[in-house]
Design an enzyme around this catalytic site. Sequence first.
Site, PDB file in Angstrom:
ATOM      1  N   GLU A 251     -16.493  16.446 -26.890  1.00 15.22           N
ATOM      2  CA  GLU A 251     -15.988  16.381 -28.259  1.00 15.22           C
ATOM      3  C   GLU A 251     -15.652  17.770 -28.793  1.00 15.22           C
ATOM      4  OE1 GLU A 251     -19.390  13.639 -28.811  1.00 15.22           O
ATOM      5  OE2 GLU A 251     -18.200  12.831 -30.443  1.00 15.22           O
TER       6      GLU A 251
ATOM      7  N   ASN B  89     -20.660  21.979 -35.391  1.00 12.17           N
ATOM      8  CA  ASN B  89     -21.024  20.586 -35.677  1.00 12.17           C
ATOM      9  C   ASN B  89     -22.348  20.640 -36.441  1.00 12.17           C
ATOM     10  OD1 ASN B  89     -21.764  17.936 -35.649  1.00 12.17           O
ATOM     11  ND2 ASN B  89     -21.501  17.641 -33.437  1.00 12.17           N
TER      12      ASN B  89
ATOM     13  N   ARG C 135     -16.532  19.823 -37.264  1.00 12.86           N
ATOM     14  CA  ARG C 135     -16.536  18.374 -37.083  1.00 12.86           C
ATOM     15  C   ARG C 135     -16.947  17.761 -38.412  1.00 12.86           C
ATOM     16  NH1 ARG C 135     -21.184  14.603 -34.706  1.00 12.86           N
ATOM     17  NH2 ARG C 135     -20.003  12.666 -34.760  1.00 12.86           N
TER      18      ARG C 135
ATOM     19  N   ARG D  88     -30.107   1.644 -33.583  1.00 11.16           N
ATOM     20  CA  ARG D  88     -29.328   0.844 -34.549  1.00 11.16           C
ATOM     21  C   ARG D  88     -29.046  -0.541 -33.985  1.00 11.16           C
ATOM     22  NH1 ARG D  88     -24.598   5.042 -35.121  1.00 11.16           N
ATOM     23  NH2 ARG D  88     -25.897   6.689 -34.296  1.00 11.16           N
TER      24      ARG D  88
ATOM     25  N   HIS E 126     -16.891   8.216 -33.654  1.00 11.31           N
ATOM     26  CA  HIS E 126     -16.771   8.765 -32.291  1.00 11.31           C
ATOM     27  C   HIS E 126     -15.297   8.973 -31.893  1.00 11.31           C
ATOM     28  CE1 HIS E 126     -20.692   6.350 -31.291  1.00 11.31           C
ATOM     29  NE2 HIS E 126     -21.003   7.540 -31.754  1.00 11.31           N
TER      30      HIS E 126
ATOM     31  N   GLY F 204     -23.952   6.324 -25.834  1.00 13.53           N
ATOM     32  CA  GLY F 204     -24.920   7.414 -25.972  1.00 13.53           C
ATOM     33  C   GLY F 204     -26.035   6.902 -26.857  1.00 13.53           C
TER      34      GLY F 204
HETATM   35  P1  AMP Z   1     -25.784  11.096 -25.897  1.00  7.87           P
HETATM   36  O1  AMP Z   1     -25.961  10.563 -27.296  1.00  7.87           O
HETATM   37  O2  AMP Z   1     -24.377  10.987 -25.401  1.00  7.87           O
HETATM   38  O3  AMP Z   1     -26.367  12.465 -25.709  1.00  7.87           O
HETATM   39  O4  AMP Z   1     -26.643  10.124 -24.930  1.00  7.87           O
HETATM   40  C1  AMP Z   1     -28.035   9.985 -25.048  1.00  7.87           C
HETATM   41  C2  AMP Z   1     -28.495   8.795 -24.231  1.00  7.87           C
HETATM   42  O5  AMP Z   1     -28.109   8.963 -22.850  1.00  7.87           O
HETATM   43  C3  AMP Z   1     -30.012   8.582 -24.241  1.00  7.87           C
HETATM   44  O6  AMP Z   1     -30.331   7.231 -24.542  1.00  7.87           O
HETATM   45  C4  AMP Z   1     -30.403   8.870 -22.802  1.00  7.87           C
HETATM   46  O7  AMP Z   1     -31.465   8.101 -22.401  1.00  7.87           O
HETATM   47  C5  AMP Z   1     -29.163   8.472 -22.036  1.00  7.87           C
HETATM   48  N1  AMP Z   1     -29.149   9.080 -20.701  1.00  7.87           N
HETATM   49  C6  AMP Z   1     -28.980  10.383 -20.379  1.00  7.87           C
HETATM   50  N2  AMP Z   1     -29.094  10.546 -19.038  1.00  7.87           N
HETATM   51  C7  AMP Z   1     -29.345   9.311 -18.497  1.00  7.87           C
HETATM   52  C8  AMP Z   1     -29.561   8.803 -17.192  1.00  7.87           C
HETATM   53  N3  AMP Z   1     -29.542   9.611 -16.115  1.00  7.87           N
HETATM   54  N4  AMP Z   1     -29.775   7.471 -17.035  1.00  7.87           N
HETATM   55  C9  AMP Z   1     -29.795   6.654 -18.096  1.00  7.87           C
HETATM   56  N5  AMP Z   1     -29.592   7.069 -19.363  1.00  7.87           N
HETATM   57  C10 AMP Z   1     -29.359   8.374 -19.572  1.00  7.87           C
END
Ligand code: AMP
Length: 394
Positions: free
Chosen positions: A380, A8, A91, A237, A178, A206
């Site tokens: 993914e 990726n 990817r 965003r 996604h 995320g």
């Molecule tokens: P991703 O793009 O899937 O890696 O997700 C990233 C996001 O997940 C970030 O905004 C993090 O703050 C949030 N995140 C990860 N762990 C936690 C948690 N335990 N509680 C709240 N948000 C989380």
Amino acid sequence: MQQILVLNSGSSSLKFQLFSMPEENVLCSGLIERIGSEDAKFKYKTNGETIKVVTPILNHRIALELLSKQLLDPETGTIKSPEDIDVVAHRVVHGGKEFSETIEITKSVKEKIKDLSSLAPLHNPANLEGIIVAESIFKNAKQVAVFDTAFHQTIPEHVYKYALPNKYSDKIRLYGFHGTSHKYVSEKALCLLGKKESKIITIHLGNGCSMSAIKNGVCIDHSLGFSPNAGLIMGTRSGDLDPTIIFYLAEKFNLTLNDLNTLLQKESGMLGLTGHGDLREIEALANQGDKACQLAIKMNTYRIKKYIGSYTAILNGLDAIVFTAGIGENSTVMRELICEDLDFLGIKLDILKNNERLKTVREINDENSKVKVFVIPTNEELEIAKETFDLIKE
Ligand code: AMP
């Protein structure tokens, strides 16, 4: 047995996982960050052990060469030669309307990925760079492209079309993103439900956030659009906006197109509302009484509820909702607020189950809930490896 290296490549990062398929075993994995800088970081994991190297990595070629010397096979304890890799799966973020399936990379596929760069200027050029470099390093491997947009190619015309003059509609339409994540978790949800004839909403929360309406395993609507900035409020965003705001900002604040792009992609969303892009910090501050953080969480969860309502209407019913990605898998607060007061739709959360901090696939609805609520960790890279394996075994 096939060994599939999933790559990726982002503009300044490179993530990789080496799978043995069909067993779905991860042999090793890693992440190279800040490519192009003096203090690039190479994090590499094998046999549960993590190694970190900080070194100047000036471009994707150097990154990939470094990676190719680290592909340890834990079963034999030997470093694999790049010539031994059977397949490299890439990817690719934007497949336009040209690619609705995983495909072996040829010259013409590369040209099309390049042509689609105007639709994904941050992603497709980096993805293509990764492909070109990988071809020269993994000389005996088949190169395969898996597109983020492919899963959404089933969305019907009256949904993907925007109400602009028809002469613009050749390229301007909803593409969605996604896709590998929505596909992976929706297939898991269908298995849990035990029937393909199901109505599901998948909620990927995320740094980027999106939702899909999935009927009988097929995506029929999706919240991201022409670009990955539509629908839900994200880390940086804005999501849905009245387009007239953009003209107003340009005129009143003298912002250029470039300024506006940066504002909407990198300075808006939760970051713009609170000064923080990471939801963990925002939740902690909201708990301490920070009004801006409390409001941002309210706005964010309100918008998700609105999409749940509209997707339930277009699906004409609902069997399950699925939470996934960093926030969806981990934030008990967000899940609770999203599911609150949705009993009219048949959604009722079990608060104790919701509060369990687990990393596994789980059901968190009350036993009397008509609609199942699942938390399904996304993967993914595994989805990319599975699709690639299905293609090459034929
Ligand atoms: P991703 O793009 O899937 O890696 O997700 C990233 C996001 O997940 C970030 O905004 C993090 O703050 C949030 N995140 C990860 N762990 C936690 C948690 N335990 N509680 C709240 N948000 C989380």
